[in-house]
Design a protein around this motif. Structure first.
Motif, PDB file in Angstrom:
ATOM      1  N   LEU A  32      35.905  39.489  32.687  1.00  0.00           N
ATOM      2  CA  LEU A  32      35.598  39.073  34.051  1.00  0.00           C
ATOM      3  C   LEU A  32      34.272  38.319  34.109  1.00  0.00           C
ATOM      4  O   LEU A  32      34.182  37.253  34.735  1.00  0.00           O
ATOM      5  CB  LEU A  32      35.555  40.295  34.981  1.00  0.00           C
ATOM      6  CG  LEU A  32      35.125  40.030  36.424  1.00  0.00           C
ATOM      7  CD1 LEU A  32      36.070  39.057  37.117  1.00  0.00           C
ATOM      8  CD2 LEU A  32      35.035  41.345  37.189  1.00  0.00           C
ATOM      9  N   ALA A  55      39.669  31.321  37.312  1.00  0.00           N
ATOM     10  CA  ALA A  55      39.726  32.051  38.583  1.00  0.00           C
ATOM     11  C   ALA A  55      40.916  33.011  38.570  1.00  0.00           C
ATOM     12  O   ALA A  55      40.797  34.167  39.004  1.00  0.00           O
ATOM     13  CB  ALA A  55      39.823  31.077  39.753  1.00  0.00           C
ATOM     14  N   ALA A  56      42.048  32.545  38.062  1.00  0.00           N
ATOM     15  CA  ALA A  56      43.232  33.405  37.963  1.00  0.00           C
ATOM     16  C   ALA A  56      42.957  34.579  37.023  1.00  0.00           C
ATOM     17  O   ALA A  56      43.308  35.733  37.328  1.00  0.00           O
ATOM     18  CB  ALA A  56      44.442  32.607  37.490  1.00  0.00           C
ATOM     19  N   ALA A  58      40.067  35.906  36.371  1.00  0.00           N
ATOM     20  CA  ALA A  58      39.128  36.801  37.050  1.00  0.00           C
ATOM     21  C   ALA A  58      39.855  37.700  38.041  1.00  0.00           C
ATOM     22  O   ALA A  58      39.584  38.911  38.113  1.00  0.00           O
ATOM     23  CB  ALA A  58      38.035  35.992  37.758  1.00  0.00           C
ATOM     24  N   ILE A  59      40.794  37.141  38.794  1.00  0.00           N
ATOM     25  CA  ILE A  59      41.565  37.936  39.755  1.00  0.00           C
ATOM     26  C   ILE A  59      42.388  39.000  39.030  1.00  0.00           C
ATOM     27  O   ILE A  59      42.442  40.161  39.451  1.00  0.00           O
ATOM     28  CB  ILE A  59      42.457  37.021  40.621  1.00  0.00           C
ATOM     29  CG1 ILE A  59      41.576  36.187  41.554  1.00  0.00           C
ATOM     30  CG2 ILE A  59      43.481  37.828  41.408  1.00  0.00           C
ATOM     31  CD1 ILE A  59      42.297  35.042  42.228  1.00  0.00           C
ATOM     32  N   ILE A  62      40.045  41.765  37.852  1.00  0.00           N
ATOM     33  CA  ILE A  62      39.649  42.635  38.962  1.00  0.00           C
ATOM     34  C   ILE A  62      40.773  43.609  39.291  1.00  0.00           C
ATOM     35  O   ILE A  62      40.540  44.811  39.477  1.00  0.00           O
ATOM     36  CB  ILE A  62      39.240  41.805  40.194  1.00  0.00           C
ATOM     37  CG1 ILE A  62      37.920  41.077  39.915  1.00  0.00           C
ATOM     38  CG2 ILE A  62      39.121  42.692  41.437  1.00  0.00           C
ATOM     39  CD1 ILE A  62      37.573  40.002  40.926  1.00  0.00           C
ATOM     40  N   PHE A  63      42.002  43.117  39.356  1.00  0.00           N
ATOM     41  CA  PHE A  63      43.153  43.968  39.638  1.00  0.00           C
ATOM     42  C   PHE A  63      43.233  45.117  38.634  1.00  0.00           C
ATOM     43  O   PHE A  63      43.376  46.288  39.009  1.00  0.00           O
ATOM     44  CB  PHE A  63      44.442  43.140  39.604  1.00  0.00           C
ATOM     45  CG  PHE A  63      45.689  43.970  39.715  1.00  0.00           C
ATOM     46  CD1 PHE A  63      46.146  44.418  40.946  1.00  0.00           C
ATOM     47  CD2 PHE A  63      46.410  44.320  38.575  1.00  0.00           C
ATOM     48  CE1 PHE A  63      47.292  45.202  41.043  1.00  0.00           C
ATOM     49  CE2 PHE A  63      47.560  45.094  38.657  1.00  0.00           C
ATOM     50  CZ  PHE A  63      47.998  45.532  39.907  1.00  0.00           C
TER      51      PHE A  63
END
Length: 85
Positions: A32, A55-56, A58-59, A62-63
Motif C-alpha cells: 500500500l 490506485a487499484a 491501493a484499494i 486497503i480492502f
C-alpha cells in the motif's frame, strides 16, 4: 538523479520488497505504501495508466488490510473467550 526519479525508484524498490514478505499483513501494508508513492510519481510524470493501476492496487490492499485486521480481532476475541471460559 533528479528527486522525482529517486521517488519513482524508491516506490518501485518498496513494491519489490513488499512481495518478499512472509506475512500477508506486512506485505499488504508495504505494498500500500509503495502504491501510494507510485501514484504520486506516476501523476507527476503524467503516466496516467500506471497511476490508475497503482490506485487499484491501493484499494485492493486497503480492502485486504481491513479484512485481515477483522479476522485477527475475531481470533483474539475467540481465544480470550476460550481462555477465560
Amino acid at each position: 538523479m533528479p528527486l522525482i526519479e529517486a521517488v519513482g525508484w524508491a516506490g518501485s524498490a518498496l513494491l519489490v520488497i513488499s512481495l518478499l514478505q512472509g506475512g500477508m499483513m506486512r506485505l499488504r501494508i508495504l505494498n500500500l505504501i509503495a502504491s501510494v508513492i507510485l501514484i504520486g510519481y506516476n501523476a507527476l510524470v503524467e503516466t496516467w495508466p500506471m497511476a490508475a493501476v497503482n490506485a487499484a492496487v491501493a484499494i485492493i490492499d486497503i480492502f485486504y488490510i481491513v479484512k485481515i485486521a477483522k479476522t485477527d480481532r475475531r481470533r483474539r476475541a475467540d481465544h480470550a473467550e476460550v481462555s477465560t471460559g
